[in-house]
Write a protein that holds these residues in place. Structure first.
Motif, PDB file in Angstrom:
ATOM      1  N   MET A  97     -13.390 -21.091  -5.949  1.00  0.00           N
ATOM      2  CA  MET A  97     -13.562 -22.371  -5.251  1.00  0.00           C
ATOM      3  C   MET A  97     -15.012 -22.563  -4.807  1.00  0.00           C
ATOM      4  N   TYR A  98     -15.616 -21.518  -4.257  1.00  0.00           N
ATOM      5  CA  TYR A  98     -16.985 -21.634  -3.756  1.00  0.00           C
ATOM      6  C   TYR A  98     -17.970 -21.057  -4.755  1.00  0.00           C
ATOM      7  N   HIS A  99     -19.158 -21.596  -4.789  1.00  0.00           N
ATOM      8  CA  HIS A  99     -20.269 -21.090  -5.589  1.00  0.00           C
ATOM      9  C   HIS A  99     -19.921 -21.017  -7.064  1.00  0.00           C
ATOM     10  N   SER A 100     -19.058 -21.891  -7.534  1.00  0.00           N
ATOM     11  CA  SER A 100     -18.742 -21.887  -8.957  1.00  0.00           C
ATOM     12  C   SER A 100     -19.302 -23.142  -9.592  1.00  0.00           C
ATOM     13  N   TYR A 101     -19.932 -22.974 -10.729  1.00  0.00           N
ATOM     14  CA  TYR A 101     -20.542 -24.119 -11.378  1.00  0.00           C
ATOM     15  C   TYR A 101     -19.643 -24.720 -12.442  1.00  0.00           C
ATOM     16  N   THR A 102     -18.490 -24.112 -12.722  1.00  0.00           N
ATOM     17  CA  THR A 102     -17.647 -24.635 -13.789  1.00  0.00           C
ATOM     18  C   THR A 102     -16.222 -24.929 -13.366  1.00  0.00           C
ATOM     19  N   THR A 103     -15.665 -24.192 -12.413  1.00  0.00           N
ATOM     20  CA  THR A 103     -14.219 -24.248 -12.208  1.00  0.00           C
ATOM     21  C   THR A 103     -13.796 -25.530 -11.514  1.00  0.00           C
ATOM     22  N   VAL A 104     -12.824 -26.224 -12.120  1.00  0.00           N
ATOM     23  CA  VAL A 104     -12.243 -27.411 -11.507  1.00  0.00           C
ATOM     24  C   VAL A 104     -11.340 -26.948 -10.375  1.00  0.00           C
ATOM     25  N   ARG A 105     -11.446 -27.590  -9.214  1.00  0.00           N
ATOM     26  CA  ARG A 105     -10.710 -27.090  -8.053  1.00  0.00           C
ATOM     27  C   ARG A 105      -9.304 -27.673  -8.016  1.00  0.00           C
TER      28      ARG A 105
ATOM     29  N   LEU B 131     -21.953 -23.441 -22.229  1.00  0.00           N
ATOM     30  CA  LEU B 131     -21.959 -24.667 -21.444  1.00  0.00           C
ATOM     31  C   LEU B 131     -22.148 -25.871 -22.359  1.00  0.00           C
ATOM     32  N   TRP B 135     -26.097 -29.830 -20.410  1.00  0.00           N
ATOM     33  CA  TRP B 135     -26.141 -29.175 -19.092  1.00  0.00           C
ATOM     34  C   TRP B 135     -27.586 -29.012 -18.645  1.00  0.00           C
ATOM     35  N   PRO B 139     -27.234 -21.551 -14.794  1.00  0.00           N
ATOM     36  CA  PRO B 139     -26.405 -21.271 -13.618  1.00  0.00           C
ATOM     37  C   PRO B 139     -26.445 -19.845 -13.097  1.00  0.00           C
ATOM     38  N   TYR B 144     -30.005 -21.236  -8.525  1.00  0.00           N
ATOM     39  CA  TYR B 144     -29.352 -22.395  -9.146  1.00  0.00           C
ATOM     40  C   TYR B 144     -28.498 -23.130  -8.126  1.00  0.00           C
ATOM     41  N   ASP B 146     -26.177 -27.041  -7.848  1.00  0.00           N
ATOM     42  CA  ASP B 146     -25.888 -28.378  -8.342  1.00  0.00           C
ATOM     43  C   ASP B 146     -24.895 -29.072  -7.410  1.00  0.00           C
ATOM     44  N   PHE B 148     -21.913 -30.079  -7.912  1.00  0.00           N
ATOM     45  CA  PHE B 148     -20.505 -29.709  -8.056  1.00  0.00           C
ATOM     46  C   PHE B 148     -20.143 -28.514  -7.187  1.00  0.00           C
ATOM     47  N   MET B 149     -21.122 -27.636  -6.961  1.00  0.00           N
ATOM     48  CA  MET B 149     -20.850 -26.386  -6.236  1.00  0.00           C
ATOM     49  C   MET B 149     -20.499 -26.653  -4.785  1.00  0.00           C
ATOM     50  N   LEU B 150     -19.574 -25.862  -4.281  1.00  0.00           N
ATOM     51  CA  LEU B 150     -19.226 -25.906  -2.861  1.00  0.00           C
ATOM     52  C   LEU B 150     -19.835 -24.692  -2.192  1.00  0.00           C
ATOM     53  N   GLU B 151     -20.425 -24.911  -1.031  1.00  0.00           N
ATOM     54  CA  GLU B 151     -20.905 -23.775  -0.248  1.00  0.00           C
ATOM     55  C   GLU B 151     -19.735 -23.231   0.574  1.00  0.00           C
ATOM     56  N   ARG B 152     -19.728 -21.933   0.732  1.00  0.00           N
ATOM     57  CA  ARG B 152     -18.669 -21.349   1.552  1.00  0.00           C
ATOM     58  C   ARG B 152     -18.937 -21.657   3.025  1.00  0.00           C
TER      59      ARG B 152
END
Lengths: 188, 154
Positions: A97-105, B131, B135, B139, B144, B146, B148-152
């Protein structure tokens, strides 16, 4: 008449073999093999073609590159079609979920999901519980008089009285307080 | 050939090859300008005979400012392994390709290019492998980011 049709539908779910990672080992191989035996619930006729299947079991991680293919498979399936999302990856992205550049959540970002089965991966018993929930849903659910009823998702392992929108709202509130961008980059 | 014998043989190929410390497998560090020379002799010499490139990958040492390129070699004839690593600067990540020596390096170098943005000179087909073609960014670089990424959340 609807009751009979729904009873027949619920007892002959034909799953599409869609497995992208380790969940497929549990829900497609272990659940289908003789020890747990998916055939007890009438859902053992796994089809390699979406045209012949009516249950899409999303078993595994969905990455950005796979997402359009998954959507295409779902659209190719004939109505009525049902979706079970198994494992944390298909529910929310899970460990990626976090710090992933590809995975759809979560698969529900792409296609509507009827039943969620938690676990990483879920045991075959857990998957069967989800399958029975889906059968129950089909039996009670969509009829000619009550169309689109099953679009409301059912969570397999949640205490009664708690809905998905409540959980989503809670997560969103929590994330919004700690990240400035909001959940999923502000897309929801 | 045992590990210490292998190391002493490899370090005599040419000056500038040193043994890597704290490794439980035979492992050497070489200079990036000598890469092709050394790889050719590792592959072609009868007593070494490294005819297989098991793996090629990179490590992003962002604080030190360089990429470490790692080549894991194996000899099917003698059954010994060797890890060869070399360092290139992060600002200009250019290195010679080893694909004329081992054909499989073509795809492995494409993967390293895809993830780290290391450029291989004279590579026959250097484009992204995993990729999407459009792109942006690499990554697996430590810096890197972008949208799309979520920070924890802390």
């Amino acid at each position: 008449m609807d009751k009979i049709i729904n009873w027949a539908r619920s007892n002959s779910l034909w799953p599409l073999t869609f497995g992208t990672s380790c969940c497929a080992i549990e829900v497609m191989m272990a659940a289908g093999a003789s020890r747990h035996d998916l055939a007890r619930f009438g859902a053992e006729v796994a089809r390699p073609s979406p045209r012949q299947a009516d249950l899409l079991v999303v078993a595994g991680t969905i990455v950005k590159k796979m997402a359009p293919r998954l959507k295409m498979l779902y659209e190719q399936m004939c109505e009525p079609k049902y979706v079970i999302a198994t494992g944390s990856c298909a529910i929310s992205g899970g460990p990626f979920m976090y710090h992933s550049y590809t995975t759809v959540r979560g698969a529900d970002e792409i296609i509507p999901v009827d039943v969620y089965v938690p676990g990483c991966p879920p045991r075959p018993e857990g998957f069967f519980y989800g399958l029975l929930m889906l059968q129950k849903l089909i039996r009670e659910g969509e009829t000619v008089r009550k169309p689109r009823m099953r679009k409301k998702p059912v969570l397999a392992a949640l205490p009664p009285g708690l809905t998905l929108s409540q959980i989503q709202e809670e997560i969103r509130m929590e994330l919004e307080t700690v990240t400035k961008r909001g959940l999923f980059g502000g897309r929801i | 050939m045992d590990a210490s014998e292998l190391i002493s043989t490899v370090t005599t190929i040419r000056p500038g090859i040193s043994q890597r410390e704290k490794c439980n497998r035979p492992s050497v560090v070489i200079e990036s300008v000598n890469l092709l020379d050394i790889m050719w002799s590792l592959q072609s010499r009868e007593d070494l005979g490294f005819d297989m490139l098991l793996s090629h990958t990179a490590v992003d040492w962002i604080d030190e400012g360089w990429f470490e390129l790692v080549y894991l070699l194996y000899s099917t004839k003698h059954g010994h392994y060797l890890m060869v690593s070399t360092f290139i600067p992060r600002e200009s990540p250019v290195i010679a390709t080893v694909s004329p020596i081992w054909k499989i390096a073509e795809w492995q170098e494409r993967e390293v290019y895809d993830m780290f943005g290391v450029l291989y000179e004279d590579h026959p087909d250097l484009r992204r492998i995993f990729l999407d073609d459009d792109w942006e960014g690499f990554p697996l670089r430590k810096d890197y980011k972008d949208d799309f990424m979520l920070e924890r959340p802390e």
